[in-house]
Design a protein around this motif. Structure first.
Motif, PDB file in Angstrom:
ATOM      1  N   LEU A 106       0.827  -1.200  -0.019  1.00 48.89           N
ATOM      2  CA  LEU A 106       0.067   0.065  -0.226  1.00 48.89           C
ATOM      3  C   LEU A 106       0.935   1.419   0.048  1.00 48.89           C
ATOM      4  O   LEU A 106       0.241   2.392  -0.444  1.00 48.89           O
ATOM      5  CB  LEU A 106      -0.923   0.107   1.263  1.00 48.89           C
ATOM      6  CG  LEU A 106      -2.137  -1.055   1.121  1.00 48.89           C
ATOM      7  CD1 LEU A 106      -2.972  -1.096   2.290  1.00 48.89           C
ATOM      8  CD2 LEU A 106      -2.869  -0.553   0.094  1.00 48.89           C
ATOM      9  N   MET A 107       2.124   1.245   0.678  1.00 48.48           N
ATOM     10  CA  MET A 107       3.072   2.343   0.699  1.00 48.48           C
ATOM     11  C   MET A 107       3.692   2.488  -0.830  1.00 48.48           C
ATOM     12  O   MET A 107       3.647   3.775  -1.021  1.00 48.48           O
ATOM     13  CB  MET A 107       3.882   2.161   1.806  1.00 48.48           C
ATOM     14  CG  MET A 107       3.446   2.457   3.186  1.00 48.48           C
ATOM     15  SD  MET A 107       4.444   2.088   4.616  1.00 48.48           S
ATOM     16  CE  MET A 107       5.680   3.121   4.312  1.00 48.48           C
ATOM     17  N   VAL A 108       4.188   1.380  -1.221  1.00 49.38           N
ATOM     18  CA  VAL A 108       5.064   1.544  -2.282  1.00 49.38           C
ATOM     19  C   VAL A 108       4.265   1.809  -3.854  1.00 49.38           C
ATOM     20  O   VAL A 108       4.589   2.570  -4.297  1.00 49.38           O
ATOM     21  CB  VAL A 108       6.038   0.174  -2.495  1.00 49.38           C
ATOM     22  CG1 VAL A 108       6.645   0.188  -3.713  1.00 49.38           C
ATOM     23  CG2 VAL A 108       7.004   0.327  -1.342  1.00 49.38           C
ATOM     24  N   VAL A 109       3.251   0.964  -3.912  1.00 48.38           N
ATOM     25  CA  VAL A 109       2.441   1.014  -5.135  1.00 48.38           C
ATOM     26  C   VAL A 109       2.008   2.477  -5.478  1.00 48.38           C
ATOM     27  O   VAL A 109       2.204   2.680  -6.753  1.00 48.38           O
ATOM     28  CB  VAL A 109       1.230  -0.096  -5.185  1.00 48.38           C
ATOM     29  CG1 VAL A 109       0.302   0.252  -6.595  1.00 48.38           C
ATOM     30  CG2 VAL A 109       1.961  -1.317  -5.146  1.00 48.38           C
ATOM     31  N   PRO A 110       1.292   3.009  -4.488  1.00 51.42           N
ATOM     32  CA  PRO A 110       0.762   4.540  -4.913  1.00 51.42           C
ATOM     33  C   PRO A 110       2.038   5.349  -5.291  1.00 51.42           C
ATOM     34  O   PRO A 110       2.081   6.176  -6.238  1.00 51.42           O
ATOM     35  CB  PRO A 110       0.172   5.165  -3.703  1.00 51.42           C
ATOM     36  CG  PRO A 110      -0.180   3.673  -3.018  1.00 51.42           C
ATOM     37  CD  PRO A 110       0.877   2.488  -3.084  1.00 51.42           C
TER      38      PRO A 110
END
Lengths: 317, 219
Positions: A106-110
């Motif tokens: 959730l932190m990396v993909v956005p």
């Protein structure tokens, strides 16, 4: 004694024979003194081995612990679980790992998506800036921006690219693409208006749609006398000239280039701005005229940016 | 409790359900008590085997538990015509080998050779020679050490059979199933092992060494 007989005798003394073999050896032992002698010899060895027979007792409650382990397989100790038949991970470990992974994703993909989106917007605005300079040069020579005819085979917004190409102001078709695609760039060819007129009307329309690339270009406007004329540079320079192509239906659906996030908008003064809605601060709807149509503007302040595939002839009539 | 003697023959009456019956009841009818009874039955016997094999009480306990976990996991594959005891020993032996491989310990008794803590403990657990006279106790201790040395000098393949057939009381046929060997090979290997032990444990011919007897301690 033969080796097979000795093996039988040993097996008898060790209790390792089957019942019928045991009976056979017992009979032999009763009748044969040689067998008796050999049995006594082996018995001596076995008596010595008995000295080191283990008397170790299992730890107290081993059976109970083993049984409890079977009742709760997930609580198996690591040393047992690593035997290849149970998972090294308990359910709690798996849940924790899943949650940590989910948070990381959730932190990396956005962040990655945002960076990708930003780089695309920047690349796209660079193209528009380049095209803006070309349009200004064209204006300097012709005193108006490239004109989209209201009728005829060249009555398509993509004709601006043909006019720029004819005036040697545009030579790289990749400038017309928002997203870098070698395959699309190879398909895109630039033709002059003269070359376009030699094509059939259908072919000409197809080429012009392609030449518009990923952008829309502003049509002309109707004067008070009903005359269709191209736009000229205005005093404030805030005339919208080009933008990311809108969706054809313009029914509130996202644009083709940057989805729901907005549009890059090129003004006549060369400025490029990213707007989140089809309305900019200085102008009304950039894709529709005052009548709510994709067609020529209703006055000199009513610039309408039409996508390459827009059919503007009917609207002009 | 364990209903078998160390040699594997029944001591108690035959009214007790067989191992096969217990495992069948657990695998087919899901009778948990049957499996628990099986664990209790083999608690001492199998633990001693693993203790001798691994030479470490903690390792023996771990492998004991993993053996029954394996049996539990595989019990649906149980063929009712198959004997449980050799199958259980086979699982235990494989688990012990896996354990040694994982822990890279080459301090085992039966497979790798070498003196271990387990052996020391084995000796400690034997009937204490305290009631004997000091001379006899020393002689007995010496004899035990000689037997252990003779066992250690056996190749692992022979030693394994002595463990299974003599110490654990398996039959030839069961040992062949545990080690996946032909029956004839098991018989001949055990015979060879016993011959070697006989030679190693045979009392030396009485030839007093004059040099030794005349030797005097250094001042």
């Amino acid at each position: 004694m033969k080796p097979e007989e000795e093996q039988l005798l040993l097996g008898y003394l060790l209790g390792a024979l089957e019942p019928e073999e045991e009976e056979q050896v017992a009979q032999k032992l009763q009748s044969d003194p040689h067998w008796q002698h050999q049995a006594a010899r082996w018995q001596t060895v076995l008596n010595q081995l008995a000295l080191v027979r283990s008397q170790v007792s299992p730890p107290r409650g081993l059976a109970l612990r083993t049984w409890q382990l079977l009742q709760v397989p997930s609580s198996a100790p690591a040393s047992v679980a690593s035997g290849g038949f149970a998972s090294r991970w308990s359910t709690l470990d798996l849940i924790t790992a899943t949650v940590v992974l989910a948070v990381l994703v959730l932190m990396v993909v956005p962040a990655l998506s945002w960076q990708r989106f930003r780089s695309q917007v920047v690349h796209c605005s660079d193209n528009l800036r380049y095209l803006g300079q070309a349009l200004q040069h064209y204006h300097a020579v012709h005193q108006h921006f490239p004109e989209v005819p209201a009728s005829g085979p060249l009555a398509h917004p993509g004709v601006f690219a043909s006019l720029l190409f004819e005036n040697r102001l545009l030579d790289d078709p990749r400038r017309l693409l928002c997203q870098m695609s070698a395959q699309r760039a190879r398909k895109l060819c630039l033709l002059t208006p003269q070359q376009l007129r030699q094509l059939s009307q259908q072919q000409c329309a197809q080429v012009l749609v392609q030449m518009a690339g990923d952008y829309g270009y502003c049509l002309g406007y109707l004067t008070a006398q009903g005359q269709y004329v191209p736009f000229r540079c205005q005093r404030d320079g805030l005339l919208p000239l080009m933008a990311d192509a809108p969706d054809r239906a313009l029914t509130g659906r996202p644009g083709r280039n940057h989805g729901p996030w907005g549009y890059n908008l090129l003004f006549a003064n060369g400025q490029v701005r990213f707007v989140s809605t089809p309305y900019c601060q200085e102008c009304d709807h950039i894709f529709l005229n005052h009548r709510g149509q994709v067609g020529p503007g209703c006055d000199r302040r009513d610039a309408v940016i039409a996508p390459g595939n827009a059919d503007i002839r009917l609207a002009a009539e | 409790m364990n209903s078998r003697s160390p040699s594997g023959r029944n001591l108690e009456d035959s009214a007790l359900p067989s191992d096969e019956e217990l495992l069948r009841r657990y695998s087919q009818a899901g009778e948990a008590e049957a499996f628990e009874q099986l664990i209790r039955r083999y608690e001492t016997e199998l633990y001693r085997y693993l203790h001798r094999l691994l030479g470490d009480p903690t390792a023996a306990e771990d492998v004991f538990q993993s053996t029954f976990l394996q049996l539990h996991a595989k019990c649906h594959q149980y063929d009712p015509g198959r004997r449980v005891r050799p199958w259980l020993y086979r699982i235990a032996t494989n688990q012990a080998i896996d354990y040694q491989r994982r822990h890279r310990r080459h301090r085992t008794v039966s497979l790798e050779g070498g003196a271990t803590d387990g052996q020391a403990q084995t000796l400690e657990m034997l009937p204490a020679p305290g009631q004997l006279s000091p001379d006899k106790a020393a002689a007995l201790q010496e004899q035990r050490e000689a037997v252990l040395r003779a066992l250690e000098e056996l190749p692992p393949s022979l030693r394994q059979l002595v463990e299974l057939i003599y110490f654990q009381g398996l039959k030839y046929r069961e040992a062949a199933q545990v080690l996946d060997l032909p029956l004839g090979t098991v018989k001949s290997r055990l015979h060879a092992a016993m011959k070697r032990l006989d030679q190693a444990l045979r009392p030396p011919a009485s030839s007093p060494n004059p040099k030794v007897s005349k030797q005097t301690p250094n001042p």
